[in-house]
Every structure is written in structure tokens, then in C-alpha cells.
Design an enzyme around this catalytic site. Structure first.
Site, PDB file in Angstrom:
ATOM      1  N   LYS A  69      -6.012   2.420  -1.978  1.00 38.07           N
ATOM      2  CA  LYS A  69      -6.781   2.569  -3.212  1.00 38.07           C
ATOM      3  C   LYS A  69      -7.751   3.717  -3.087  1.00 38.07           C
ATOM      4  CE  LYS A  69     -10.287   0.111  -5.759  1.00 38.07           C
ATOM      5  NZ  LYS A  69     -11.380  -0.766  -5.591  1.00 38.07           N
ATOM      6  N   LYS A 124      -9.259   1.607   1.588  1.00 36.88           N
ATOM      7  CA  LYS A 124      -9.988   1.809   0.331  1.00 36.88           C
ATOM      8  C   LYS A 124     -10.983   2.933   0.547  1.00 36.88           C
ATOM      9  CE  LYS A 124     -13.099  -0.450  -2.896  1.00 36.88           C
ATOM     10  NZ  LYS A 124     -13.637  -1.738  -3.367  1.00 36.88           N
TER      11      LYS A 124
HETATM   12  C1  PBG Z   1     -15.218  -3.972  -5.391  1.00 41.09           C
HETATM   13  C2  PBG Z   1     -14.155  -3.258  -6.151  1.00 41.09           C
HETATM   14  C3  PBG Z   1     -14.260  -2.023  -6.787  1.00 41.09           C
HETATM   15  C4  PBG Z   1     -13.024  -1.786  -7.388  1.00 41.09           C
HETATM   16  C5  PBG Z   1     -12.205  -2.874  -7.095  1.00 41.09           C
HETATM   17  N1  PBG Z   1     -12.916  -3.755  -6.314  1.00 41.09           N
HETATM   18  C6  PBG Z   1     -15.426  -1.118  -6.936  1.00 41.09           C
HETATM   19  C7  PBG Z   1     -16.022  -0.445  -5.784  1.00 41.09           C
HETATM   20  O1  PBG Z   1     -15.557  -0.526  -4.644  1.00 41.09           O
HETATM   21  O2  PBG Z   1     -17.036   0.201  -5.994  1.00 41.09           O
HETATM   22  C8  PBG Z   1     -12.679  -0.588  -8.203  1.00 41.09           C
HETATM   23  C9  PBG Z   1     -11.513  -0.732  -9.113  1.00 41.09           C
HETATM   24  C10 PBG Z   1     -11.360   0.345 -10.127  1.00 41.09           C
HETATM   25  O3  PBG Z   1     -12.049   1.387 -10.117  1.00 41.09           O
HETATM   26  O4  PBG Z   1     -10.505   0.157 -11.010  1.00 41.09           O
HETATM   27  N2  PBG Z   1     -15.393  -5.281  -5.887  1.00 41.09           N
END
Ligand code: PBG
Length: 327
Positions: free
Chosen positions: A251, A197
Site C-alpha cells: 500500500k 505500507k
Molecule cells: C490507518 C490507515 C490509513 C489508511 C488505511 N488504514 C491511513 C494512514 O495510515 O494514515 C489509508 C487508506 C487510504 O488512503 O485510502 N488506519
């Protein structure tokens, strides 16, 4: 003598020929819909930066998930927006917390006919918006945070989640969660690790959707992956699999297709990709301006993510794509 030449256009002549020779297929079976459920509201609230996406009430969430089920979408991933936030995000493991009650609602409605996933993090639940507890220096304390994740995972499993999806990028999170689940007897609860991520600006609209504002402390770059690094994703994925992840995720998706392809080549577990809020919002905004065909571009995005090697896709387009795929 001249040889007959290959003429690739022969195979592009009709829609049926193109269908026959398609190397990649996108099916409704490949889609998971991210959904937001908010405590303490009477009406669903539209998310301005994600047209067509809502913060749901418990009731409207049930209706939405039933509709997605009727469209053939096999899974949903839940994000909760609590009424009360605190420094540690304790609503994330409250048995009566919003995601836990929503999981019970959906299990009552749909039994095992829908895969219920839940994001596992505390940023929606902390008053500072970070994915963990802060130490005295404004940095997220890795190991103290693991204890919170372990509690939240058990609360989700008690509420019937099929798959918990840790998204906080703390080192050792998958192992901590697997141990906690097993100790609580939840051997069948699976883990989808947000393994690779990235610290991406594409999560902007999501933070509107979950009412998260990051106040103070480091930004997410202290724990999420740095965009220049692709090989590091293989290291992250390897660590998560060693700790017990059942599936892994990359992601965002489109800006990281190379990473999806790399991971696909290196592991055989199911691989997910998250077409994130910013990716959806860009298409929706351009389509609203008449600058491009939103449906066509959306489907092209999803196909590209499959072509890169993802088995399934978390996407705000799930419902719309299912309608289009049904024809
Ligand atoms: C954290 C989380 C995020 C997203 C999914 N889980 C936000 C982040 O890491 O700041 C982002 C998903 C998206 O942008 O669609 N709980």
C-alpha cells in the site's frame, strides 16, 4: 528466401482475439470495498475529497454492503469513526464500538456470504490521530501500542470479523495479534497484514473520510515505510509471515507496482494491494473536470495492479468496477 514475420497486430484485430490472448484478467472476485461507518449520525455524510464515498450510518452501511453483495463483490473492509476519541483510542476495542456493532449487523444480514474485514489501528480513535500511544517525547510507543492492537483484534473477532487487517506498522504487531486471538479461542480469525505500507501523501483524502487530524508528535514516517526503499518491503513481509500473517498487502498500489511485483515473486500467500484514497481522488477529480474518462482510467489502474501481481485489490472503485465488469 524471406521468412514470414511475426505480426503481433494480428492478435489485436478483434475484441474477441484480444480477450482470448489477455494475460491478465480482472474479475469482481478480486475486489474488496473499503467502507466507513460513523457513530452518532442520522444521515450518511459525503466525503468531499472522495466523490461517491460516504461516512455511513449503521443503516446505510447495511444497504451499501447488500448492494455490493448483489454486485458480486466478495468482501468489504470497515473503518470506524467513533463519537468519542481519547489518548489511547479505547473505542477501538469497546464491544459496543462502531465497527464492532457494524460487524454484528452485517453478519446478521449476510451470514458467511460476504467476507468481513476490518482495519485494525487506533488512529481513527485517538484524539491525536496517531496509530498508537505516544511516549513522553511525542513518539509512538511501539510495545505499549501492541497491547491496544491485541485488544482491538479480540473485540473485532468477538464481533465476528473474518479477517483483521493491522495497518499501524508497529514492529511485532502481527505476532501480538495472533497470540491474543489464539488465547481468546479465535483460531479461525485470519490476519491480512498491511506488511509494506509506505508513508505516503496519497492517504490525504482518507484522513478527511475518518476525521483524523494528526496533532503533535512525529509524523507517520517514524513507523510507515520510507518510499525510497523497495528491498525493505521484502523484510517487512518476511517478518509478518513469520509472526503468523495469513495474507500480506502492499500500500499504496500504483506508485509501488515494483514492490507488488517483488513481493509476488518472493511469497506464495495471497497478496493484496490497496488502491488508496489519493489514487481514487486523482481519477475522480480529473474525470469531474472532463480531463479523462474516469471509468476507463479506473479500470486501467485496477488491471495494472493485477498485472503487477496482486491477487486482490482494496479499492473505492469496487462497486463501480463490479458494475462495469457485469457489463
Ligand atoms: C490507518 C490507515 C490509513 C489508511 C488505511 N488504514 C491511513 C494512514 O495510515 O494514515 C489509508 C487508506 C487510504 O488512503 O485510502 N488506519
Amino acid at each position: 528466401m524471406t521468412f514470414p514475420v511475426s505480426r503481433p497486430r494480428r492478435l489485436r484485430r478483434t475484441a474477441a482475439l484480444r480477450r482470448l490472448v489477455a494475460e491478465t484478467r480482472l474479475s469482481v472476485d478480486d475486489l474488496v470495498a473499503p467502507l466507513f461507518v460513523r457513530e452518532g449520525i442520522d444521515e450518511p455524510q459525503p466525503v468531499a475529497s472522495l466523490p461517491g464515498v460516504f461516512q455511513h450510518t449503521r443503516a446505510s452501511l447495511r444497504a451499501e454492503v447488500s448492494a455490493l453483495h448483489d454486485l458480486g463483490v466478495p468482501g468489504v473492509i470497515l473503518f470506524g469513526i467513533p463519537e468519542r476519541k481519547d489518548a489511547v483510542g479505547s473505542e477501538a476495542w469497546n464491544p459496543d464500538g462502531i465497527v464492532q456493532v457494524a460487524l454484528r449487523d452485517l453478519r446478521d444480514d449476510l451470514g458467511d456470504d460476504m467476507v468481513l474485514l476490518a482495519d485494525l489501528c487506533v488512529d481513527e480513535y485517538t484524539d491525536h490521530g496517531h496509530c498508537g500511544v505516544l511516549d513522553g517525547h511525542g513518539s509512538v510507543d511501539n510495545d505499549a501500542t501492541l497491547e491496544l492492537y491485541a485488544r482491538a483484534a479480540v473485540a473485532q473477532a468477538d464481533a465476528g470479523v473474518d479477517v483483521t487487517a493491522p495497518s499501524g506498522m508497529m514492529d511485532g504487531q502481527v505476532g501480538a495479534i495472533r497470540t491474543a486471538l489464539d488465547d481468546a479461542g479465535h483460531h479461525q480469525t485470519a490476519i491480512l497484514a498491511y506488511a509494506a505500507k509506505y508513508a505516503s501523501a496519497l492517504y490525504g483524502p482518507f484522513r478527511d473520510a475518518v476525521n483524523v487530524e494528526i496533532v503533535g508528535g512525529e509524523d507517520r514516517r517514524g513507523y510507515q515505510q520510507d518510499p525510497p526503499n523497495a528491498r525493505e518491503a521484502t523484510v517487512e513481509v518476511g517478518a509478518d509471515l513469520e509472526e503468523g500473517a495469513d495474507m500480506v498487502m502492499v500500500k499504496p498500489a500504483l506508485a509501488y507496482l515494483d514492490v507488488i511485483t517483488d513481493i509476488r515473486a518472493s511469497v506464495d500467500v495471497p497478496l493484496a494491494a490497496y488502491h488508496v484514497s489519493g489514487e481514487y481522488a486523482m481519477v475522480a477529480a480529473a474525470a469531474a473536470n472532463g480531463w479523462l474518462d474516469g471509468d476507463a482510467v479506473g479500470m486501467e489502474h485496477l488491471l495494472a495492479i493485477r498485472r503487477a501481481g496482486a491477487d486482490f485489490i482494496l479499492t473505492y472503485l469496487a462497486g463501480r468496477a463490479a458494475e462495469i465488469l457485469q457489463g
